[in-house]
Scaffold this motif. Structure first.
Motif, PDB file in Angstrom:
ATOM      1  N   TYR A 119      50.548 -50.345 -34.317  1.00  0.00           N
ATOM      2  CA  TYR A 119      49.382 -51.025 -33.608  1.00  0.00           C
ATOM      3  C   TYR A 119      48.302 -51.053 -34.719  1.00  0.00           C
ATOM      4  N   PRO A 120      48.521 -51.790 -35.838  1.00  0.00           N
ATOM      5  CA  PRO A 120      47.367 -52.163 -36.689  1.00  0.00           C
ATOM      6  C   PRO A 120      46.321 -52.871 -36.332  1.00  0.00           C
ATOM      7  N   PHE A 121      45.083 -52.372 -36.678  1.00  0.00           N
ATOM      8  CA  PHE A 121      43.754 -52.984 -36.145  1.00  0.00           C
ATOM      9  C   PHE A 121      42.647 -53.073 -37.134  1.00  0.00           C
ATOM     10  N   ASP A 122      41.467 -53.797 -36.666  1.00  0.00           N
ATOM     11  CA  ASP A 122      40.480 -53.844 -37.599  1.00  0.00           C
ATOM     12  C   ASP A 122      39.575 -52.468 -37.555  1.00  0.00           C
ATOM     13  N   ILE A 123      39.876 -51.753 -38.392  1.00  0.00           N
ATOM     14  CA  ILE A 123      39.594 -50.242 -38.035  1.00  0.00           C
ATOM     15  C   ILE A 123      37.799 -50.260 -37.723  1.00  0.00           C
ATOM     16  N   GLU A 124      37.159 -50.681 -38.864  1.00  0.00           N
ATOM     17  CA  GLU A 124      35.768 -50.766 -38.974  1.00  0.00           C
ATOM     18  C   GLU A 124      35.259 -51.611 -37.948  1.00  0.00           C
ATOM     19  N   LYS A 125      35.654 -52.584 -37.351  1.00  0.00           N
ATOM     20  CA  LYS A 125      35.203 -53.676 -36.521  1.00  0.00           C
ATOM     21  C   LYS A 125      35.173 -52.741 -35.072  1.00  0.00           C
ATOM     22  N   VAL A 126      36.456 -52.215 -34.774  1.00  0.00           N
ATOM     23  CA  VAL A 126      36.723 -51.572 -33.424  1.00  0.00           C
ATOM     24  C   VAL A 126      35.636 -50.036 -33.600  1.00  0.00           C
ATOM     25  N   LEU A 127      35.690 -49.574 -34.698  1.00  0.00           N
ATOM     26  CA  LEU A 127      34.891 -47.995 -34.495  1.00  0.00           C
ATOM     27  C   LEU A 127      33.288 -48.611 -34.218  1.00  0.00           C
ATOM     28  N   ARG A 128      32.879 -49.770 -35.092  1.00  0.00           N
ATOM     29  CA  ARG A 128      31.548 -50.091 -34.858  1.00  0.00           C
ATOM     30  C   ARG A 128      31.195 -50.508 -33.433  1.00  0.00           C
ATOM     31  N   CYS A 129      32.299 -51.195 -32.836  1.00  0.00           N
ATOM     32  CA  CYS A 129      32.066 -51.469 -31.188  1.00  0.00           C
ATOM     33  C   CYS A 129      31.929 -50.330 -30.319  1.00  0.00           C
ATOM     34  N   ALA A 130      32.883 -49.375 -30.576  1.00  0.00           N
ATOM     35  CA  ALA A 130      32.933 -47.994 -30.048  1.00  0.00           C
ATOM     36  C   ALA A 130      31.545 -47.040 -30.058  1.00  0.00           C
ATOM     37  N   LYS A 131      30.927 -47.312 -31.320  1.00  0.00           N
ATOM     38  CA  LYS A 131      29.727 -46.584 -31.462  1.00  0.00           C
ATOM     39  C   LYS A 131      28.699 -47.419 -30.718  1.00  0.00           C
ATOM     40  N   GLU A 132      28.582 -48.586 -30.666  1.00  0.00           N
ATOM     41  CA  GLU A 132      27.791 -49.459 -29.902  1.00  0.00           C
ATOM     42  C   GLU A 132      27.833 -49.110 -28.164  1.00  0.00           C
ATOM     43  N   PHE A 133      29.127 -48.616 -27.890  1.00  0.00           N
ATOM     44  CA  PHE A 133      29.484 -48.788 -26.189  1.00  0.00           C
ATOM     45  C   PHE A 133      29.428 -47.354 -25.940  1.00  0.00           C
ATOM     46  N   ASN A 134      29.204 -46.277 -26.908  1.00  0.00           N
ATOM     47  CA  ASN A 134      29.499 -44.997 -26.554  1.00  0.00           C
ATOM     48  C   ASN A 134      30.839 -44.473 -26.136  1.00  0.00           C
ATOM     49  N   VAL A 135      31.892 -45.059 -26.821  1.00  0.00           N
ATOM     50  CA  VAL A 135      33.346 -44.452 -26.325  1.00  0.00           C
ATOM     51  C   VAL A 135      33.683 -43.680 -27.705  1.00  0.00           C
ATOM     52  N   ALA A 136      34.277 -42.716 -27.168  1.00  0.00           N
ATOM     53  CA  ALA A 136      34.673 -41.916 -28.305  1.00  0.00           C
ATOM     54  C   ALA A 136      36.033 -42.345 -28.893  1.00  0.00           C
ATOM     55  N   ILE A 137      36.230 -41.465 -30.191  1.00  0.00           N
ATOM     56  CA  ILE A 137      37.639 -41.698 -30.974  1.00  0.00           C
ATOM     57  C   ILE A 137      38.504 -40.605 -31.172  1.00  0.00           C
ATOM     58  N   GLU A 138      39.692 -40.537 -30.401  1.00  0.00           N
ATOM     59  CA  GLU A 138      40.413 -39.216 -30.308  1.00  0.00           C
ATOM     60  C   GLU A 138      41.023 -39.054 -31.701  1.00  0.00           C
ATOM     61  N   VAL A 139      40.913 -37.916 -32.252  1.00  0.00           N
ATOM     62  CA  VAL A 139      41.867 -37.205 -33.215  1.00  0.00           C
ATOM     63  C   VAL A 139      43.004 -36.667 -32.464  1.00  0.00           C
ATOM     64  N   ASN A 140      44.122 -37.107 -32.495  1.00  0.00           N
ATOM     65  CA  ASN A 140      45.240 -36.506 -31.711  1.00  0.00           C
ATOM     66  C   ASN A 140      46.303 -35.754 -32.590  1.00  0.00           C
ATOM     67  N   ASN A 141      46.217 -34.534 -32.331  1.00  0.00           N
ATOM     68  CA  ASN A 141      46.998 -33.577 -32.903  1.00  0.00           C
ATOM     69  C   ASN A 141      48.503 -33.985 -33.227  1.00  0.00           C
ATOM     70  N   THR A 142      49.193 -34.322 -32.091  1.00  0.00           N
ATOM     71  CA  THR A 142      50.345 -34.584 -31.964  1.00  0.00           C
ATOM     72  C   THR A 142      50.882 -35.751 -33.021  1.00  0.00           C
ATOM     73  N   SER A 143      49.935 -36.812 -33.130  1.00  0.00           N
ATOM     74  CA  SER A 143      49.968 -37.745 -34.146  1.00  0.00           C
ATOM     75  C   SER A 143      50.393 -37.248 -35.581  1.00  0.00           C
ATOM     76  N   LEU A 144      49.520 -36.300 -35.981  1.00  0.00           N
ATOM     77  CA  LEU A 144      49.642 -35.641 -37.026  1.00  0.00           C
ATOM     78  C   LEU A 144      50.657 -34.714 -37.525  1.00  0.00           C
ATOM     79  N   THR A 145      51.529 -34.419 -36.636  1.00  0.00           N
ATOM     80  CA  THR A 145      52.585 -33.373 -36.893  1.00  0.00           C
ATOM     81  C   THR A 145      53.775 -34.140 -37.358  1.00  0.00           C
TER      82      THR A 145
END
Length: 249
Positions: free
Chosen positions: A138-164
């Motif tokens: 699921y590639p996406f425009d990372i900066e665009k989405v994260l700036r929107c998340a910052k504006e609307f106070n939506v957190a970003i998960e760092v998922n441990n399982t994804s890193l295994t």
């Protein structure tokens, strides 16, 4: 970095997990967590529980084995309109809503479609955090989405399982980029084990290492403090939880 909350966990109700809420809470106690988010998969995920599983979470005690229980869901992002697979009437029963892409529910599409879906789910005001965004399907425009998340106070998960490397293979590089951009943008992060068995509760070592690697300020990691996490929920417009009165301080 001391983590006191696991913000993404599953019980046997999810259909492909293997422990009960009681077993998860006991594991959380043994691992010295203060709060545990129980976030079973929402109904459109094959094998997931139905609507009433989430609406009836009000019967769960606020503390199990001395660990505070946050009533949640890992909802599915359904479409580019950013809809999720629970009716709005369920929102009042939930403390914590993760929105994630899952292949059986949202077939991987184009980067533009994924970006639009994420922007719309953020703007819907129904979700508190975006789950396992590193999935290379699921590639996406990372900066665009994260700036929107910052504006609307939506957190970003760092998922441990994804890193295994055992799930959503190839996520590690994308997760690193997401954390790097997220730090620059100033988003809030959470850490989730994505546990599907009680022994995985609080297994967050890889997520912590990634946040440290990029020098993310502890104040931006919600799961490092009960006060930080619960006050973020107030910022999101949630009601204060009376049983957790001392944990807001």
């Amino acid at each position: 970095m001391d983590i006191v909350i696991d913000s993404h966990t599953h019980t046997v109700a999810s259909g492909h997990a293997y422990s009960t809420i009681i077993e998860n809470a006991l594991a959380a106690k043994h691992k010295q967590l203060k709060l545990l988010c129980t976030t079973d998969h929402a109904p459109q995920m094959p094998g997931a529980p139905h609507y009433w599983h989430f609406n009836n979470q009000r019967i769960l005690p606020r503390f199990l084995h001395g660990v505070g229980i946050l009533r949640g869901v890992e909802a599915n992002t359904l479409n580019v309109q950013g809809e999720i697979d629970l009716p709005a009437s369920t929102d009042q029963h939930l403390d914590w809503v993760i929105a994630s892409f899952h292949e059986p529910v949202f077939k991987p599409a184009t980067e533009a479609d994924h970006t639009e879906a994420l922007l719309n789910v953020i703007k819907s005001s129904r979700v508190d955090v975006l789950g396992h965004l590193g999935n290379p399907n699921y590639p996406f425009d990372i900066e665009k989405v994260l700036r929107c998340a910052k504006e609307f106070n939506v957190a970003i998960e760092v998922n441990n399982t994804s890193l295994t490397g055992k799930s959503r293979k190839g996520s590690d590089v994308r997760c690193s980029t997401i954390v790097e951009v997220g730090k620059a943008v100033g988003v809030y992060f959470t850490t989730g084990s994505d546990a599907h068995f009680c022994e995985e509760i609080a297994r967050l070592d890889l997520a912590i290492d990634l946040l440290k690697q990029h020098g993310v300020d502890e104040e931006k990691v919600l799961t490092t403090s009960t006060s930080r996490f619960l006050n973020f929920l107030l910022l999101r417009g949630k009601q204060e939880i009376p049983e957790f009165e001392t944990l807001y301080e």
